[in-house]
Design an enzyme around this catalytic site. Structure first.
Site, PDB file in Angstrom:
ATOM      1  CG  HIS A 198      -2.083  -1.056   1.229  1.00  0.00           C
ATOM      2  ND1 HIS A 198      -2.155  -2.175   0.865  1.00  0.00           N
ATOM      3  CD2 HIS A 198      -3.444  -0.622   1.246  1.00  0.00           C
ATOM      4  CE1 HIS A 198      -3.230  -2.939   0.944  1.00  0.00           C
ATOM      5  NE2 HIS A 198      -4.178  -1.684   0.849  1.00  0.00           N
ATOM      6  CG  HIS A 252       2.467  -3.523   6.196  1.00  0.00           C
ATOM      7  ND1 HIS A 252       3.393  -4.569   5.377  1.00  0.00           N
ATOM      8  CD2 HIS A 252       1.429  -3.593   5.238  1.00  0.00           C
ATOM      9  CE1 HIS A 252       2.651  -4.761   4.327  1.00  0.00           C
ATOM     10  NE2 HIS A 252       1.467  -4.194   4.299  1.00  0.00           N
TER      11      HIS A 252
END
Length: 436
Positions: A198, A252
């Site tokens: 992303h 993440h």
């Protein structure tokens, strides 16, 4: 059907084979990168060992993400395409202070500025092509690193669903994916934490848009207009917000987001520079490079000679191809006609000219109707050529920018008395001119 056109819509020149090969490689590479991404996505990533006692890996698995990958692609690809299309086709040139005038200029060009439709289409082509290249590079590099590294995500233990009674190995204190009982697809994605996709995708598209707007608004023109800076920073801030959601969703680690963002910035910059000039040249207004031709021999830059005899305090000049500057020859007596070699008339180019065309003559503007209205002239030594154009372009030499005024630039250097032959330095002397 299925054949290439004989002429380009933005040039009256015939479409030669070299131009076709030159640009077909770009699209082929982008398509190949897209195929490579899907191949890498189907490969099972490497599974690093992890500890069941590691608190940073015990986050709950968020079934619903704040921003899905589909939404991130829409924001980072669809958004920049819309902005680039609107600016290129409608806004570019609308607020120009030097719009075409006279009976020969059409009403549309008097309103929209000097750029014609074929110029705008060429800018649109280069803008979107650079964006797609940036995204393709970011996706492939990110996916390759994810697959090779196999770093566990912060929610890997929840994804894994270890068998009851599972514990870390007594020797090394780590577990592996063999104890997992969860969904294999979810577990597979759980070992793709570094770098953040992303983050790299959002910065590859939105930071590219910031670079594009920076060139079009020429923010590095030494004028310091804050409203331009705000507009330029909005896409970058949007990319940062998309990246932060990956930490909020425990998808993440912060290191993954930071490195993914840096990767996106890198691909955005190198892709932008393939089609547009650097931001440090604001007089070019971020206009795309002219049509290139594959197979032509590159020319090395011709650097100007140093203006002073000493090698320590020589003043480098710009590329002579971009800006034609009168440069004295230190091996001739005429070199001493300028006592003050840092005079603006000796150091500053006379005119920022039109973009140099390649050998095939392809450009987004035809030879008889140039959008900028500039013609490059060759000034003689000791003279500065005045701008001879009915439609002037961006002028960095304004008094309010700290540059010398044009009257100073076009004024000849102050005369000096000729140096007697007896007082001239001997050949091979390396003393500075001031001491001579």
């Amino acid at each position: 059907m299925g054949q290439l056109p004989r002429k380009l819509p933005f040039s009256k020149k015939p479409l030669t084979l070299r131009v076709t090969i030159s640009y077909i490689f770009d699209y082929v590479i982008i398509i190949a990168l897209a195929i490579g991404f899907f191949i890498l996505d189907s490969v099972e990533p490497y599974h690093q060992h992890f500890s069941l006692e590691n608190k940073s890996l015990q986050y709950p698995y968020a079934v619903k993400e704040r921003i899905t990958i589909t939404q991130a692609i829409v924001v980072s690809i669809g958004g920049p395409i819309i902005v680039i299309a609107i600016y290129t086709l409608l806004i570019d040139g609308l607020f120009s202070h030097h719009k075409p005038s006279g009976n020969s200029a059409s009403t549309r060009r008097k309103l929209m500025g000097p750029y014609r439709l074929k110029d705008r289409l060429w800018e649109l082509n280069c803008g979107i092509l650079g964006l797609l290249l940036s995204q393709a590079l970011a996706f492939v590099i990110t996916q390759a690193l994810k697959t090779a590294c196999g770093k566990p995500r912060p929610d890997i233990i929840d994804r894994c669903q270890p068998r009851p009674g599972s514990a870390d190995a007594p020797v090394y204190g780590l577990s592996n994916s063999s104890i997992c009982t969860g969904d294999k697809k979810i577990i597979k994605d759980g070992f793709r934490s570094w770098p953040s996709g992303h983050s790299s995708s959002s910065f590859a598209g939105l930071f590219y848009l910031s670079l594009y707007l920076s060139g079009k608004l020429h923010i590095m023109d030494n004028r310091g207009e804050v409203w331009k800076m705000i507009i330029v920073l909005i896409p970058t801030l949007s990319a940062a917000l998309v990246a932060v959601t990956r930490i909020m969703d425990a998808r993440h680690h912060p290191f993954d987001v930071i490195t993914g963002s840096m990767l996106g910035v890198f691909t955005a910059y190198i892709s932008y520079r393939q089609y547009f000039p650097p931001l440090s040249e604001p007089w070019k207004k971020g206009r795309a490079y002219p049509i290139r031709s594959w197979g032509t021999a590159p020319e090395p830059p011709r650097y100007a000679e140093r203006l002073q005899g000493s090698e320590d305090d020589g003043v480098p000049l710009r590329d002579a191809d971009e800006e034609r500057i009168p440069v004295p020859n230190p091996r001739q007596d005429s070199f001493r006609t300028f006592p003050n070699l840092r005079h603006p008339a000796a150091l500053t180019p006379a005119v920022y000219g039109r973009r140099q065309r390649d050998r095939d003559g392809y450009s987004s503007s035809s030879s008889e109707d140039v959008a900028t209205g500039f013609e490059m002239t060759t000034p003689q030594y000791g003279q500065m050529t005045r701008l001879e154009s009915s439609e002037t372009q961006y002028d960095p030499y304004r008094a309010d920018t700290g540059y010398p005024s044009r009257s100073d630039l076009h004024s000849p250097a102050p005369p000096v008395e000729p140096v007697p032959a007896a007082s001239r330095p001997l050949a091979g002397s390396k003393r500075p001119l001031d001491e001579q």
